[in-house]
Design an enzyme around this catalytic site. Structure first.
Site, short mmCIF file in Angstrom:
data_model
loop_
_atom_site.label_atom_id
_atom_site.label_comp_id
_atom_site.label_asym_id
_atom_site.label_seq_id
_atom_site.Cartn_x
_atom_site.Cartn_y
_atom_site.Cartn_z
N LYS A 112 4.50 -8.73 -0.24
CA LYS A 112 3.68 -9.09 -1.40
C LYS A 112 3.27 -10.55 -1.35
O LYS A 112 2.16 -10.90 -1.78
CB LYS A 112 4.42 -8.79 -2.70
N LYS A 198 1.73 5.75 1.14
CA LYS A 198 2.27 6.33 -0.08
C LYS A 198 1.20 6.35 -1.18
O LYS A 198 0.39 5.43 -1.28
CB LYS A 198 3.43 5.41 -0.50
N LYS A 201 0.53 3.67 -7.51
CA LYS A 201 -0.06 3.53 -8.84
C LYS A 201 -0.93 2.28 -8.94
O LYS A 201 -1.66 2.12 -9.90
CB LYS A 201 1.00 3.59 -9.94
#
Ligand code: TRP
Length: 327
Positions: A112, A198, A201
């Site tokens: 990140k 994956k 969201k």
């Protein structure tokens, strides 16, 4: 006595069918077996910039979906992380037993942080680094035996176990060294447009993810557009991530195993696969969203009840920890 289990879900973005099949559904099936503490990690959502209105909506919506999906507030202590201030307080105390080296080696941090900067630490929020300490506080505050996490969070849990051991050694605390229950990886649902990754969201690509809040029609359409391949034969294979993913979604919602599913789709076309899976998902969402609407107005009541139960344990445990630390 029942063993205790803790789990949390970060309130960044809306819930997906991947969250449902991979984590919510298995957790619900555990609520009879364990004493469950499940919270919406709304403080963790602050590790990256987030609009406050969006956060307010996300956290409430996740809570209502948890109720709609079948978490029973009589069996599971369901609450918001930010309503129990002890999480933040223990977080500070635990920093004393953690190093910057350890935190910067976490792969989630590295990934990140890399997205945020080109080696410019001025652009990396501190919370991204200290995230696993807050997660450790979330866990140790309830002194559980088990923690349910996705495979991507195992490294964080390993750090939690280390910190617990350190505290037990330095301060003679009595933390259990919690074990992971890993959300079933065979139920890992992948992106519809990029099935090597994956289903996320926080994905930017519109058709990649089915949200629990998508209208049944939207969800159906996304599945019709899902990436497959040119073979038009239905079976599981690493070389066929798109088709395998649709089969996994089918299995997740129908409860059929691999053989049953393959038999069901024997000699059928991709079009049939997509139509079938599309209908199943649309149907599921229609039912779920009805329950969601009913539960949305109950969130405050249930959150208050959950917070009361959680607070009682959290504050008494924190008090004991502080005393051992000389505070
Ligand atoms: N970091 C977890 C995730 O992204 C969410 C989380 C926060 C959590 N605190 C936790 C999970 C404590 C388990 C226990 O999925």
């Amino acid at each position: 006595m029942k063993k205790r289990l803790v789990s949390g879900i970060t309130a960044t973005g809306k819930l997906t069918i991947g969250n449902f099949l991979g984590s919510i559904k298995p957790s619900i099936s555990l609520q009879n077996e364990y004493e469950n503490f499940i919270f919406v990690a709304d403080l963790h959502a602050l590790t990256l910039p987030i609009n406050s209105q969006e956060l307010a909506e996300n956290r409430k919506s996740i809570f209502a979906f948890y109720l709609a999906c079948g978490f029973d507030p009589e069996k599971t202590v369901l609450f918001f992380q930010s309503e129990i201030s002890e999480h933040s307080e223990l977080y500070w105390l635990l920093q004393s037993a953690t190093t910057i080296g350890e935190l910067s080696r976490m792969t989630q941090f590295k990934d990140k942080a890399r997205l945020k900067q080109e080696n410019n630490t001025e652009k990396v929020p501190t919370g991204l680094l200290t995230y696993p300490i807050l997660m450790t506080a979330d866990i140790l505050l309830y002194n559980p035996n088990f923690v349910t996490v996705g495979a991507d969070q195992l490294q964080h849990l390993e750090l939690t176990r280390k910190i617990a051991q350190r505290f037990n050694k330095i301060y003679k605390t009595n933390f259990n060294i919690p074990r992971a229950i890993i959300s079933d990886s065979s139920q890992k649902i992948m992106s519809l447009t990029n099935p090597e990754h994956k289903m996320s969201k926080s994905s930017k690509s519109k058709n990649s993810t089915i949200f629990l809040s998508d209208t049944p029609e939207e969800a159906y359409k996304k599945i019709q557009k899902a990436q497959t391949d040119s073979e038009n034969k239905i079976y599981f294979s690493k070389e066929k991530p798109g088709v395998s993913n649709l089969l996994n979604i089918f299995m997740g919602f129908t409860g059929k195993n691999k053989e049953e599913s393959l038999l069901f789709f024997e000699n059928k076309s991709y079009q049939f696969l997509k139509k079938t899976v599309g209908k199943i998902v649309a149907n599921f969402l229609e039912n779920l969203q009805e329950k969601y609407k009913e539960n949305l107005v109950l969130v405050e009541i249930f959150a208050k009840k959950g917070a009361k139960k959680a607070k009682k344990i959290a504050s008494s445990n924190l008090q004991k920890i502080k005393e051992k630390m000389g505070l």
